[in-house]
Design an enzyme around this catalytic site. Structure first.
Site, mmCIF file in Angstrom:
data_model
loop_
_atom_site.group_PDB
_atom_site.id
_atom_site.type_symbol
_atom_site.label_atom_id
_atom_site.label_comp_id
_atom_site.label_asym_id
_atom_site.label_seq_id
_atom_site.Cartn_x
_atom_site.Cartn_y
_atom_site.Cartn_z
ATOM 1 N N CYS A 1 -37.073 29.318 -58.444
ATOM 2 C CA CYS A 1 -36.256 29.559 -57.257
ATOM 3 C C CYS A 1 -36.313 28.414 -56.252
ATOM 4 O O CYS A 1 -35.487 28.343 -55.344
ATOM 5 C CB CYS A 1 -36.713 30.831 -56.564
ATOM 6 S SG CYS A 1 -36.980 32.164 -57.725
ATOM 7 N N CYS B 1 -40.308 32.157 -51.939
ATOM 8 C CA CYS B 1 -41.200 32.601 -52.991
ATOM 9 C C CYS B 1 -40.623 32.124 -54.309
ATOM 10 O O CYS B 1 -39.418 31.946 -54.433
ATOM 11 C CB CYS B 1 -41.335 34.114 -52.976
ATOM 12 S SG CYS B 1 -39.799 34.981 -53.275
ATOM 13 N N HIS C 1 -28.011 34.490 -54.212
ATOM 14 C CA HIS C 1 -29.145 33.640 -54.556
ATOM 15 C C HIS C 1 -28.892 32.979 -55.908
ATOM 16 O O HIS C 1 -29.421 33.391 -56.930
ATOM 17 C CB HIS C 1 -30.403 34.532 -54.581
ATOM 18 C CG HIS C 1 -31.686 33.821 -54.885
ATOM 19 N ND1 HIS C 1 -31.848 32.451 -54.782
ATOM 20 C CD2 HIS C 1 -32.894 34.312 -55.275
ATOM 21 C CE1 HIS C 1 -33.097 32.134 -55.108
ATOM 22 N NE2 HIS C 1 -33.755 33.248 -55.422
#
Lengths: 691, 427
Positions: free
Chosen positions: B89, B411, B381
């Site tokens: 991510c 995160c 996202h």
């Protein structure tokens, strides 16, 4: 020596074609080849012969067309054909294995020469093109092509190659059996040596299809297809077809004789001479210079306006390797334009003109936007926005802010005054017109418009840009409608008037198809769009007072929402899937007019207008007008264009006919002053005795 | 850091929900659209670029080293090298910090960075057992062999593996990302309502910030033939009424994490032009912000959602960064529960002592500084692009509000955190 022999290791001999300038077969080259063949006939121990070219991107481009155009004597032409046949035949009879190592153009006589070899190898390079394009010049392959190609690859494939005048890259040529292997340039000689070590080629076994019955069927089908395509105006493919279906049942010599005979008949025909002239005119236009400057190639361009024209131009620029900004004011407009770019590119991928990766690269090179972007890095900016002077002027004002001082500013207007819109730019000398035709990816012609203040080097940049795009530029002056639209409009207006005189659309279209137009005027108006026709016609009628009144039918159709093909209805109805159907009009009686009368009423106004264009100097020469009309409208190519057609019919006769029409049909038919003057002095449009 | 990296300009595509407006564009298409626009609007001299670095998590199988493909498709010179980076991510952050490292090491001064992801185009896969059968079929020669190979297939062999689902599952701890979010939400005592409220706030802020966000978006023109001009994941309060009726996805019955309070699965790309500060000054550029520092830190993969706290602590430990000094804070909204757990953890001395190896808590994260234009719950996202999106949005927000500094924290699946500290450059 244009052809020389060089000994190579292992009993191999290389035959190098090295004519100064470009490799073509002229008298000298043929006789040099003759010498070389004689020498080889006298030599012992030669194991293999390899044909090569000393030139970079041309193997042998064909026969020298100049030697054709001068000859008017059928006997001489027949001798010329037979001389070539004999030399090639002797080459074929040499005992050693013969291999042609082809890199670059190998066309017409060049390919016929390789047919004398046992094996043909060719490179996958872009410059390599293989084929027999003779029929597109109104002649047929007469140095053995019509005889040997069917014996090599069979009649059906040979028909496809010869009747369509194909020029194929190596891979499709290999697929058709025209060559034996595709070899990269660097390894071409190594492999030529390997092939030269093989035995001579055995003649092709007689195929199952090589029967008279099969040939009769093939002939019937091919003949119908040909008729549909050419309307019977082109004798060369017909003659070629007639010979190709018979050649397998003839002796070689007999077939050779037939080739030579047909060739000599065709080459003196007006059709062939016109096609060859057009070929030369097009070649000249591709190299044309209007100034001594040598502009750098364009790498970045911008197109303002993402309509059909704008997106078509952007697609074509991108397909030619340029990075293009495609801009419009509204995002939806840009989205539509990008769809056009994608669709045109996708179609090219489908037709294998581009690979998938190349197709993606084309689309990637286009940057679509509806926002203001700096365009300083663009060398050329072309506007293709709505045809309204005030809007265009504002645009040219704005463009000055986001482009550099060196940016060429061009308008794709089809009729408006470039000079006037250029006034809005800070430097009018930097502005010219670059007028593409729809659909951009198919139409070879581009009118480059010299406005009043356009600087010569700016005009040259525009001409070079068009040439870089692989299009044919014709320089025209900034007069309403330039050349193509101006000559075309009187024709379409007259067609509309005839329609109002109760002639049916199919009837009018048939008359012009018979004349040799690729599409009749009513279908053409439907294709262009009735509203656009109306707009241009209205504009021209305002500018050119002598034009007849606009036919009311156009505005009637527009009111009905029948805008042509785009709205599925115009003069024809396009809702039916297969064929457009003429609109029903009730029982109307038209005054009786013969097909010739119809033709003349529509064609003569074009000639009149073309003459005015010459008089006003809108185009520099009759060649420019004819080339523009043939490439821009498909004006019957075999006739050589409107001015050549008029010359051939005789200006006196033309003028008399116009007078006659003027008496009955209206003053607008009267021959223009320039034409009358030409008649008086007994001149033609073309200063004759051309080369 | 000796030589700072500055963000000169940036742009992104709209962020659109998986299977919607941008589904027809691959990760490469999206990346190229952003890069082309960035080059055209910023006057970036492409010849002077030292490297292209793009983050992408699910690299399309037909696009090995996607960054290079994007660079070439965008018309960047062949001489400019390109590398694709993957830190899950935080891949978009990784692209930026790679440039920062290079600048600090004196290895170049101008970089095109960013991230791209087309989650619509994550492929469906065959199960390895089925793949084996296909292999033996392709090896079979005789008719009998072929028939034999064909006979080995069972219907179940044609049930695809969903690579998107696999990508969102940590193979080490065996938990799906959503399951890790359930875990920390449970441990932090967060209710379903807490998380749904947070999600509502994210949408509300994104809706209010629409005009601001529009300033970083370039219209793209996918093959569908429509112009896509804005993010399509943002919901109005009316549309959010049914939020609490959604079923938990990861823990049937007792779960609290739903599709509504987790980040959206989204397509999108971001491109940033970053330079060494000196070079930007030399060229007279007016950058948005400078990267003052950054840190990555590892943590328990089953509690990967707390990663931001570890990264922020690491950044405090290695630089003058103090969370308390920040004017704006962007914590990626992978899950509402995960961001809320971070807020709780930041104030917990116990957590600081046991997990962050320090005596004091990081300090409170004020709600009015956190994700002021909404976050991934509302905007989506696209995993490879989000890090770069947060950085771009924060840099623009600092300038927009005339503030001084802010931090981006994410995160990272697999148990990591990332933190990037930005300082506005006043023009």
């Amino acid at each position: 020596m244009n052809v020389r022999l060089e000994d190579r290791a292992g009993g191999l001999v290389e035959m190098v074609f090295d004519r100064p300038g470009v490799n073509v077969f002229d008298q000298q080259t043929l006789s040099d080849l003759d010498h070389c063949v004689s020498e080889l006939e006298g030599r012992e121990g030669v194991k293999g012969l390899i044909l090569t070219s000393a030139h970079k991107s041309v193997f042998i481009a064909g026969a020298d067309l100049h030697s054709l155009s001068g000859e008017g004597d059928p006997e001489k032409l027949k001798d010329m054909a037979q001389a070539g046949q004999q030399i090639f035949h002797r080459l074929a009879q040499l005992p050693m294995t013969k291999v042609a190592a082809i890199h670059g153009a190998c066309l017409g006589g060049g390919y016929e020469c390789t047919l004398a070899c046992d094996y043909r190898l060719a490179t996958p390079h872009k410059s390599t093109r293989i084929g027999l394009p003779e029929t597109s010049l109104g002649i047929l392959p007469a140095w053995g092509g019509c005889t040997l190609l069917p014996r090599l690859i069979g009649v059906p494939k040979a028909l496809d190659v010869i009747l369509n005048g194909r020029r194929l890259p190596a891979v499709p040529a290999k697929k058709r059996g025209m060559i034996d292997a595709v070899i990269p340039e660097e390894r071409l000689m190594d492999h030529a040596k390997i092939w030269a070590a093989k035995r001579c080629r055995k003649p092709r076994a007689r195929g199952l299809m090589d029967t008279r019955l099969a040939m009769a069927v093939i002939r019937m089908k091919a003949s119908a297809a040909l008729q549909a395509k050419t309307g019977g105006h082109y004798p060369a493919p017909e003659k070629a077809l007639g010979l190709l279906v018979r050649t397998l049942f003839m002796k070689r010599e007999e077939s050779f004789r037939a080739e030579a005979m047909y060739f000599s008949q065709l080459a003196v025909s007006e059709t062939s001479r016109n096609l060859v002239r057009l070929f030369f005119m097009q070649e000249a236009a591709k190299k044309k210079r209007v100034d001594d400057s040598r502009p750098e190639p364009v790498s970045r361009a911008a197109v303002i306006g993402a309509g059909v024209m704008g997106s078509g131009i952007a697609q074509w620029c991108a397909a030619r390797g340029m990075r293009v900004v495609l801009k419009d004011i509204a995002a939806e407009g840009v989205a539509k334009g990008m769809q056009t770019v994608r669709n045109v590119t996708q179609a090219a991928v489908k037709r294998r003109i581009l690979t998938r990766a190349e197709g993606q690269a084309v689309v990637d090179r286009v940057l679509p936007t509806h926002q203001d972007l700096p365009m300083h890095s663009a060398e050329v900016v072309i506007e293709a926005i709505v045809e309204k002077m005030a809007v265009k002027k504002t645009l040219f004002e704005d463009l000055a802010r986001c482009t550099g001082p060196q940016t060429l500013l061009a308008s794709n207007t089809s009729a408006l005054s470039v000079t006037e819109m250029a006034q809005a730019a800070p430097d009018p000398g930097q502005v010219c017109g670059i007028h593409f035709f729809n659909p951009v990816h198919r139409m070879a012609l581009v009118e480059v418009v010299q406005a009043k203040h356009t600087r010569p080097e700016v005009l040259q940049r525009a001409v070079s840009f068009v040439q870089q795009l692989g299009k044919t530029p014709v320089v025209v002056q900034d007069k309403p409608g330039f050349v193509v639209n101006r000559v075309l409009m009187p024709y379409l207006i007259e067609a509309g008037r005839l329609y109002e005189e109760n002639f049916g659309a199919p009837e009018l279209d048939r008359a012009m198809l018979a004349f040799g137009m690729p599409m009749g005027p009513m279908r053409l108006m439907d294709e262009i769009g009735i509203d656009i026709c109306h707009h241009v016609a209205e504009f021209l009628c305002k500018e050119l007072s002598y034009l007849p009144e606009m036919p009311g039918i156009l505005s009637q159709l527009i009111e009905l929402g029948r805008l042509g093909k785009k709205s599925s209805a115009g003069f024809y109805d396009y809702h039916h899937r297969r064929k457009p159907v003429a609109q029903q009009r009730g029982n109307l009686e038209a005054s009786p007019l013969s097909a010739e009368d119809l033709r003349d009423r529509m064609v003569l106004p074009m000639i009149n207008e073309a003459a005015r264009i010459l008089e006003e100097g809108v185009a520099a020469s009759p060649e420019d007008v004819d080339l523009a009309m043939v490439l821009g409208t498909g004006f019957a190519p075999f006739s050589g264009g409107p001015l050549r057609y008029a010359d051939a019919r005789g200006l006196q006769a033309i003028a008399a006919r116009m007078e006659c029409l003027a008496e009955s049909g209206g003053a607008h038919f009267a021959p223009c002053a320039y034409l009358v003057e030409k008649c008086k002095s007994g001149d033609n449009f073309y200063l004759e005795s051309e080369a | 850091m000796n030589e700072h990296l500055v963000i000169v300009d940036g742009i992104r595509t709209p962020f659109c929900k998986m299977g919607s407006d941008l589904a027809g564009m691959s990760a490469g298409d999206l990346g190229a659209a952003a890069v082309k626009q960035l080059v055209a609007q910023s006057g970036l001299d492409v010849e002077s670029l030292d490297q292209v670095v793009m983050g992408c998590v699910g690299q399309p199988v037909d696009s090995a080293n996607l960054a290079r493909i994007i660079a070439l498709r965008s018309g960047l010179p062949e001489s400019v090298p390109a590398v694709t980076v993957h830190r899950n991510c935080a891949s978009g952050c990784e692209a930026i910090t790679q440039a920062a490292m290079a600048v600090a090491a004196g290895e170049g001064c101008s970089f095109l960075v960013g991230g791209t992801e087309s989650m619509s185009n994550y492929p469906l896969l065959f199960h390895p057992a089925a793949a084996e059968k296909f292999m033996s079929l392709s090896k079979a020669r005789s008719v009998a062999q072929r028939l034999g190979a064909l006979a080995a297939f069972r219907l179940g062999d044609f049930k695809p593996l969903i690579s998107l689902q696999m990508g969102l599952t940590d193979p080490v701890c065996g938990l799906n990302m959503g399951e890790t979010a359930e875990l920390i939400a449970r441990e932090a005592g967060l209710s379903r309502a807490d998380q749904d409220d947070f999600a509502r706030e994210s949408h509300a802020r994104a809706l209010a910030g629409r005009l601001f966000l529009q300033g970083e978006i370039v219209t793209v023109f996918p093959p569908s033939g429509r112009a896509v001009e804005e993010d399509n994941g943002i919901r109005t309060p009316d549309q959010l009424q049914k939020l609490d009726q959604l079923k938990p996805v990861f823990e049937k019955g007792t779960g609290t994490v739903t599709a509504g309070n987790a980040s959206q699965i989204t397509d999108g790309a971001v491109a940033l032009w970053v330079m060494s500060e000196k070079e930007a000054q030399n060229q007279g550029r007016k950058p948005l912000a400078r990267l003052r520092g950054y840190a990555y830190a590892g943590c328990d993969p089953t509690r990967m959602g707390l990663g931001p706290l570890y990264a922020l602590a690491a950044l405090e430990a290695k630089s003058e960064f103090r969370l308390a000094d920040m004017d704006l804070i962007e914590i990626n909204e992978a899950f509402a529960g995960q961001v809320l757990a971070c807020c709780i953890g930041a104030e917990s001395e116990a957590f600081a002592r046991s997990e962050l190896d320090r005596d004091t808590a990081l300090g409170p994260i004020a709600k009015d500084k956190l994700n002021i234009h909404g976050g991934s719950i509302a905007l989506g996202h696209p995993v490879g692009a989000t890090g770069a999106r947060l950085t771009l949005t924060l840099a623009r927000a600092l300038r927009d509000r005339n503030l001084n500094q802010g931090v981006v924290a994410l995160c990272v699946g697999g148990g990591q955190g990332a933190a990037l500290w930005l300082e506005a450059i006043k023009s």
